[in-house]
Structures are given as C-alpha cells and as structure tokens.
Motif scaffolding. Structure first.
Motif, PDB file in Angstrom:
ATOM      1  N   LEU A 529       0.859  -1.185   0.000  1.00  0.00           N
ATOM      2  CA  LEU A 529       0.000   0.000   0.000  1.00  0.00           C
ATOM      3  C   LEU A 529       0.896   1.235   0.000  1.00  0.00           C
ATOM      4  N   GLU A 553       0.500  -4.558  -5.363  1.00  0.00           N
ATOM      5  CA  GLU A 553      -0.489  -5.223  -4.521  1.00  0.00           C
ATOM      6  C   GLU A 553      -0.623  -6.685  -4.923  1.00  0.00           C
ATOM      7  N   THR A 580      -1.518  -5.145 -10.236  1.00  0.00           N
ATOM      8  CA  THR A 580      -2.390  -4.236  -9.509  1.00  0.00           C
ATOM      9  C   THR A 580      -1.579  -3.485  -8.458  1.00  0.00           C
ATOM     10  N   ALA A 582      -1.951  -0.331  -5.324  1.00  0.00           N
ATOM     11  CA  ALA A 582      -2.888   0.384  -4.451  1.00  0.00           C
ATOM     12  C   ALA A 582      -2.176   1.574  -3.811  1.00  0.00           C
ATOM     13  N   ARG A 646      -8.568   4.447  -0.706  1.00  0.00           N
ATOM     14  CA  ARG A 646      -7.586   3.810  -1.582  1.00  0.00           C
ATOM     15  C   ARG A 646      -7.921   4.084  -3.041  1.00  0.00           C
ATOM     16  N   ARG A 648      -6.860   2.413  -6.661  1.00  0.00           N
ATOM     17  CA  ARG A 648      -6.206   1.218  -7.188  1.00  0.00           C
ATOM     18  C   ARG A 648      -6.113   1.292  -8.713  1.00  0.00           C
TER      19      ARG A 648
END
Length: 691
Positions: A529, A553, A580, A582, A646, A648
């Motif tokens: 994160l 992530e 991915t 975040a 968040r 993403r």
C-alpha cells in the motif's frame, strides 16, 4: 573364371579421357553417354592406369571387403552420433530452431525474410518432426541421420572420382571429423548442407562426363534444396557455373553450350528462391566493418575457417596431419587425373575466393563452410594411402583406423560431446531446477528474454510444472515476495557486476550455479500500500525488481524485464497478465488523479488496458491501447469529488498471437515501461492548496 574374364574385358576397353571429356555435340542430353552417367558409376568403368597406384584385383572378395569395411565405418559413425543424443541441453542456436518452427508457416517465412540468417527449409523440416515429438533426440535426429549418411555417400563419391581406397579413407575422415560429429548432434542444418553439397558435386561431375537430363534434373533439385537450406549454396552454384563457363569457352561445342544454358536456368531458379531471404538477412545483420578488411586479411580468415572444418578441436598435431594429407592428396590426384583435380579444386577454392572478394564477415563460422568439406575430405582421403605399404589390406586398415580415431570421443572428450553441459546450453538444467523448487506464489526474473524463452521451452515439456514458471502469482496478502533471479551473462540494466547487483537487491537467501549460470533466491518483505502524500503528490512506481515485488499489490502472469528498455511483460501468449497497485489517500478533499504511463507496443493483436477503482467500488476503464504504435507515452485523468481511502490501478497486458522475433518469442513486443500517479486538489481545495 569370372574374375579372369572380367579383367580381360576391362583390358580391352578404351582409356577414359577424364571427367571433362567432351561429348558429342548433338543430342547430348538424350543419348546415354559412352561412360557411366551416374556420378557413382560402377567399377567396370574404364580408368586410366594412374587412377589408382595400388589397384586391387577385381572380384567379389574385394567388393565384399569394401562393403564390410564401409558397414563397420558407418556403424562407428552411427554410434558416435546417436549415443545420448537427447542428453545435452540445446544451446541457443539450437533451441531457437524449434521455437521458430512452432510458428505458423507464414510466420516462419516472414521471419526468414526480415531477420533470420537462414532460409526457411530447415524450419519446415523440424516443424514436421515436431508433429511427432518435441524431445531433444527427435529434433536432433534429422541432423544425426544426415551425418551418418555422409559416410557412405562420401565413400561412393570418392570411389567414383578416384578409387575405392580413396572412398574408404574419405569415409573414415567423415565418420570421425569432430565438426561433423558436433553438428550431427545439434538441431542445425549443416550435416544436411554437407550431404546436399556432396550430391551436387556428384551430379555436376556426372553432367561433365556427358550425363543425361537425369543428371541435370538431379543437379537442379539438389541446388534448389540446398539454396533453401543455407545461403552458402550460392557459393556452390557460382563455382559450378564458373567451371561450366570455362569449359564452354575452352571447348566450344553445342553440347557444352546446352549444358551451360540448362544449368543457368536451374541456377536462376535456385538463386531466385534464395535471394529474397538473403537480402532480408543482409539488411538486418550486415557487418559494415567487413568492408574495411584487406583482401589478405580476408583470405587468411577464410583459410583459417576452412582449416577449422577439418579438425574443429584445438589439436595442432591433428590439424597439421589432416592438412598435410589434403595437400598430398591434391598433388597425388594431379598426377592421377588433372581433370578431377581441377573439379575438386574448383569446388574448394572458387567459393573461398568469392568470400574473400566479398569481404563477408557477418556471422562467419567454420560450420558455414561445410559446403566445401566434401571435396576437401576426398582429397585428404586420397592422401592417406601414401602412409600405407602396398600390400596391406585397405579395408581392414580403414576399419581399424576409424575405430582408433573414434574411441577418444567417449573416453577423453565425453564432456565436450556427450555430457549435459557439452553444448554450453544451461536451459534444460535451469528448467529442471526452477520447476522442481518453485512454489505457486514464487516469481522469476531472467536477465534477458532469450534466456527466459529457452528455459520456458523446456519447462513447457515438463507438464504441470510449467504453471509455476509461466503463471507466476503474488497476492495482496503475501507478506514476502519469493523471487528467483536467473543471471546468464549479466544482470540486465540492474547492475554491471555481481557486487553492484547484490548491493541493489540485498542479500540472497540462497545461490545456486547451473552450468555457469547463477540463480539467486530472495525473500523480500512487502509494502503493497503506497501513500500518495500531501497534495500535490507525485508517486513513480518502479517496474524493476525488487521494487516491483515490494510495492505491487498483486501480480499474475507478468514478469519484470530488466533488459531491452525494461518494464513489465506478460509471461504467456493469449493469457492476460495483470499487475495491480494500491495507493493510500491522506488528503480527504476532491482530487484529480492523473496516470502517466510509458508503453511499447510493436506488434498487432496486442492490448494494454488500464482500469481504476476507489476503495471497494467496481473497476472502471481508464485507458486502452490496441494498436502497434511503437514506443510512446500516454496519460488519462480521473476526477474524484467524494472522499476515498484507496486508489487502485490494474494494468492488463495481452500479447495475443505468437509472432517471429529473434529471442524465440514476442512477449517483449508488449511492455508497460513505467508509470506515475499525480494527485492534486480540485475546486476550492485547489485554491487553498496554492501557496
């Protein structure tokens, strides 16, 4: 009684006038010639008394002795070539052949026209083999069988041109020639090139003896196949054309002119089929520095390469011996038959002169001169009997000599020819190591994509274990990233040496060395994160290890490429790869988030898509690229007025169809090179954020 009658009949036959004997000018291709039209002929063909200084008496015993010796020599050649044929790993030039042959036929032709150094015929042959098996031994079998067939073919040619003993000893030299042995145990076309160039020489000699259209048709077909197998065929065709032209000018007869015209038609067909591929190869791989080399330098280099074809191993005594035998055999043949001597010399020297004059240096290795080796081995085989006493049995001596020269290969040269590491290819061993030790959530980074493709070729043959290599996975809940780094010949863009590499990556948990290639294993703590920070915020994310594996992530079916400009690539064709990321929001105000990304899309049917989501909301499409635009940059904005925790981003890479590229695959034709996220306040919050 039979032997006496046969000898009497031969004594009444007229003496031959040599291999360049003139034929009747009319109907040269319709009438049977006065001597054998076949390049192998038979032993009833009249010969001049000087053709064999120790002629064996005719009879079945001599023929049976020759046949038995030839069978033994061929069996020794087969033993050397077929032993542990599938054991050594293919090296790069080998494994590139099946990786290319798995492409559709049109793609193979496209590769040969644009970037390859070979015409496409050998790829077609291996593609047919792959329909039955992709095992290493099966892929090497055509080259091995061609290497075995070279032995009886060379015997027949040597017997036809000079004598039985020359054919036998030439067969011995072919059976134990280290370069031919090495090439017979690789997925390479050069033993086929040797056989076809020998048949071409054979058919050409039959044509000069007054051969019929059958000899001409054989020459046409052989030269066409040779031209589509390797570009050095053009040297053979040019040498044959030059010799025919000289003969036509020296002996102006209608038969010689018809030969020249018919040969020119076949040569144009073979050259026309090969030249488009040659032009593509030269445009993609030409070495401009060759033009600066002097003729003397080029002549020395070409002579050295030809010498290396005789005795590829660095053994000075063997090289000097074989070279001396060749010189003695050439001088001996000059006394026996000047016409045959000129023919063999033309096949060996004219292509060398052409290479020297062209000053060609691009990718020039000894095996590229295998087209010249048949004539040279016949000359060496003609020189070897000088070392023997007149009364010793030639077939027995040839068999024992072949066995004596063959034994050092399994006894003393095993590591060079038969061991796992004999061909300097670590790919099979690396695939076995990785598929055996990797866990489902482990990731692998290769120092270059060619290495990755070659290891992937072997991993794909290991069944379910392939998923561990080609389907890497890193989940959001993984506290550590387990990473294998495979370094062959360097560390890509990450480091110049091992010390700087380890300074960049940290201390490895384990290190293994496989045939000179190091495999590092790292267990890396993750921080998936990423905080954006106070507005305006800019966050660049690295796609190199270990930063990628620390900050992502999740990763699925993607890998980092630390070479060729770097970036993120998919690990399989037709399979979506996803990465991915975040980002944590620390400013609860309306924002505009802008995503900047660098990409490289150099092939059609590729797709790079970017989606975004806030918190647990559904994914939304942010950017799509589905055209081959090359390398470039793009950006897209996202406005967010409601608070969020968040942000993403999900990158999806789909390298759809496999297309021809040099490293054996085209996954690097679609790359996410880098990306950044910029966040700034919107509306009144933006005014308040200004200083």
């Amino acid at each position: 009684m039979h032997d006496v009658r046969e000898s009497h009949e031969r004594s009444l036959a007229p003496a031959t006038t040599g291999i360049f004997a003139a034929t009747p000018p009319m109907n040269a291709f319709r009438r049977a010639p006065p001597v054998s039209a076949s390049p192998c002929g038979d032993d009833s063909r009249p010969r001049s008394p000087a053709a064999s200084p120790h002629p064996a008496p005719p009879g079945r015993n001599v023929r049976c002795g020759d046949l038995l010796a030839l069978c033994c020599i061929t069996a020794i050649a087969a033993w050397l070539r077929l032993t542990d044929l599938g054991l050594p790993s293919m090296w790069w030039d080998e494994v590139l052949v099946p990786m290319t042959a798995r492409l559709p036929l049109a793609a193979i032709v496209e590769r040969a026209l644009t970037q390859d150094l070979h015409p496409p015929l050998f790829y077609f042959l291996i593609k047919a083999v792959m329909a039955a098996s992709t095992a290493d031994w099966a892929l090497r079998l055509p080259a091995a069988l061609a290497g075995i067939a070279a032995v009886p073919l060379l015997y027949l040619a040597g017997k036809s041109f000079i004598s039985r003993e020359t054919g036998l000893f030439a067969a011995v030299l072919a059976a134990v020639n280290p370069l031919l042995l090495l090439l017979s145990r690789q997925v390479r076309p050069y033993t086929l090139v040797f056989d076809l160039s020998l048949v071409s020489l054979w058919a050409f000699a039959a044509l000069l003896r007054g051969g019929t259209w059958r000899a001409m048709a054989c020459l046409w077909a052989t030269n066409l196949a040779l031209a589509l197998l390797h570009f050095t065929a053009l040297l053979v065709i040019g040498a044959e054309g030059a010799m025919l032209l000289c003969l036509a000018l020296a002996r102006r007869s209608r038969g010689n002119l018809w030969r020249l015209a018919a040969f020119s038609l076949g040569a144009a067909l073979a050259a026309g089929a090969s030249l488009p591929f040659l032009c593509g190869a030269l445009s993609a791989n030409v070495d401009a520095s060759g033009a600066r080399k002097t003729l003397a330098t080029m002549a020395a280099m070409t002579t050295q390469r030809l010498g290396e074809t005789f005795w590829y191993l660095p053994n000075l005594v063997a090289r000097v011996t074989v070279t001396a035998l060749t010189v003695v055999g050439a001088l001996r043949l000059w006394r026996q038959s000047r016409e045959t001597s000129l023919l063999l010399a033309g096949f060996a020297l004219l292509p060398m002169a052409a290479l020297t004059a062209a000053r060609f240096t691009t990718y020039f290795n000894p095996w590229h001169l295998t087209v010249l080796l048949p004539a040279a081995l016949i000359l060496a085989g003609n020189g070897l009997p000088v070392l023997l006493s007149p009364g010793c049995p030639r077939p027995l001596v040839a068999t024992l000599l072949c066995l004596a020269l063959a034994l050092p290969y399994p006894l003393f040269l095993h590591e060079r020819f038969y061991a796992v590491a004999s061909h300097t290819g670590p790919y099979k061993s690396l695939a076995e190591l990785l598929t055996r030790t990797m866990e489902p959530h482990d990731c692998v980074v290769f120092s270059d994509q060619g290495l990755a493709n070659a290891v992937g070729w072997y991993a794909a043959r290991s069944g379910p274990a392939d998923d561990r290599l080609a389907r890497p996975r890193l989940d959001a809940g993984d506290a550590t990233a387990n990473l294998f780094f495979v370094a062959a010949g360097g560390y890509g863009h990450l480091a110049a040496d091992e010390a700087s590499f380890l300074a960049h990556m940290g201390d490895p948990s384990a290190v293994a060395e496989v045939l000179g290639t190091r495999v590092y294993y790292f267990e890396i703590p993750r921080r998936p994160l990423l905080p954006l920070g106070p507005l305006p915020a800019r966050r660049a994310v690295g796609l190199y290890p270990p930063q990628l594996h620390v900050e992502a992530e999740s990763l699925e079916n993607v890998a980092s490429l630390p070479l060729w400009g770097g970036g993120l690539i998919a690990t399989r064709n037709h399979t979506p790869g996803q990465a991915t990321f975040a980002f944590a929001n620390t400013a609860p105000v309306p924002q505009r988030l802008t995503v900047f990304l660098g990409f490289s899309v150099t092939a059609p049917d590729n797709r790079l898509a970017v989606a975004y989501a806030f918190d647990d909301e559904p994914w939304r499409e942010g950017f799509l690229l589905d055209k081959p635009l090359g390398e470039g940059d793009a950006s897209f904005p996202v406005d967010r007025t409601a608070p969020y925790r968040r942000f993403r981003l999900r990158f999806t890479l789909v390298c759809d169809s496999r297309r021809p590229m040099y490293p054996g695959g085209n996954l690097e034709s679609l790359r996410l090179k880098d990306f950044q996220v910029h966040a700034e306040a919107l509306g009144p919050a933006a005014a308040e954020a200004k200083p």
